[in-house]
Scaffold this active site. Sequence first.
Site, PDB file in Angstrom:
ATOM      1  N   ASN A  29       3.221   4.997 -11.574  1.00 10.41           N
ATOM      2  CA  ASN A  29       1.884   4.995 -12.158  1.00 10.41           C
ATOM      3  C   ASN A  29       0.773   5.182 -11.127  1.00 10.41           C
ATOM      4  OD1 ASN A  29      -0.279   4.297 -14.143  1.00 10.41           O
ATOM      5  ND2 ASN A  29      -0.381   2.415 -12.938  1.00 10.41           N
ATOM      6  N   ALA A  41      -3.713  20.552  -9.207  1.00  4.08           N
ATOM      7  CA  ALA A  41      -2.492  21.069  -8.587  1.00  4.08           C
ATOM      8  C   ALA A  41      -1.448  19.972  -8.413  1.00  4.08           C
ATOM      9  CB  ALA A  41      -2.811  21.710  -7.237  1.00  4.08           C
ATOM     10  N   TYR A  58      -6.816  18.363  -7.313  1.00  3.99           N
ATOM     11  CA  TYR A  58      -6.229  17.299  -8.128  1.00  3.99           C
ATOM     12  C   TYR A  58      -5.323  17.867  -9.213  1.00  3.99           C
ATOM     13  CZ  TYR A  58      -5.888  13.428 -11.446  1.00  3.99           C
ATOM     14  OH  TYR A  58      -5.414  12.462 -12.304  1.00  3.99           O
ATOM     15  N   ASP A 107       0.867  -1.178   0.000  1.00  7.45           N
ATOM     16  CA  ASP A 107       0.000   0.000   0.000  1.00  7.45           C
ATOM     17  C   ASP A 107       0.901   1.224   0.000  1.00  7.45           C
ATOM     18  OD1 ASP A 107      -1.757   2.048   0.402  1.00  7.45           O
ATOM     19  OD2 ASP A 107      -2.694   1.209   2.201  1.00  7.45           O
TER      20      ASP A 107
END
Length: 258
Positions: free
Chosen positions: A92, A160, A158, A65
């Site tokens: 990614n 930003a 987001y 995680d």
Amino acid sequence: MSEHRTTSRFAVVTGGSEGLGLAIAGALAHDGADLVLVGRNRDKLETAAKKLGRYDTAVHTLPADLSAPDAPARIAAHVGDLTDRVHTLVNNVGTAHFASLADTTVEAMNTMWHLNVQVPLLLSQQLLPALINARGSIINISSYWARKMVNGRHSAAYSATRGALNSMTRALASELGPQGVRVNAIAPGAVRTPKYERSYIAPMTAEERTAHDEQIEHSYPLGRLGTADDVATAAAYLASAQWTTGTVLAVDGGLTVR
């Protein structure tokens, strides 16, 4: 260190169990790279590894995680047991929370900042010695949301983080170039991935889907959404493009030129 170290070309792909990450991993394996796939879901990772088996390269999976503070160091330690050379790091993993300014929460901002900006920076830092050894490259997966806004979807927090990732890509390209490490990013348009289908398309009514398809034809000069393979092709290019660094490559069907 493990005694089973190898001098094969190694690629580390976060979020490698489905969607863009899996397609990118496949393109890199097609070009001969051994893989380390990082993802949260052990079962999805195992399924992905089986799909990638057809390329006849080694596929290692690492359930992790990336929101955990120790994740970048733990991933680097795992990779270090396999190899001291990383030719390609694909950052990614990311997350998006769309909300109006009035409804934006500190928690959502912090979550996006950590996964979309800090994790790529910290994982690049942890794997830097192996990247230098291989004269390798970092590929950051950004988004068109750094450059283009969409009516009705509020994205300040987001967008930003994606703008920050693009700036970080250019700054690291400048810093790491003298050490032989290239740093580039891909800014995809909307891509029809399993996540896109689940979170965006599935809840729509038939009428909303028709309107969605018409909007895509109007917004994209090439008239369609992207596929995961469209982005994977670009990643394979950047992984091998020895005189390309500091580039944020728009792979978006022309979306950001309109």
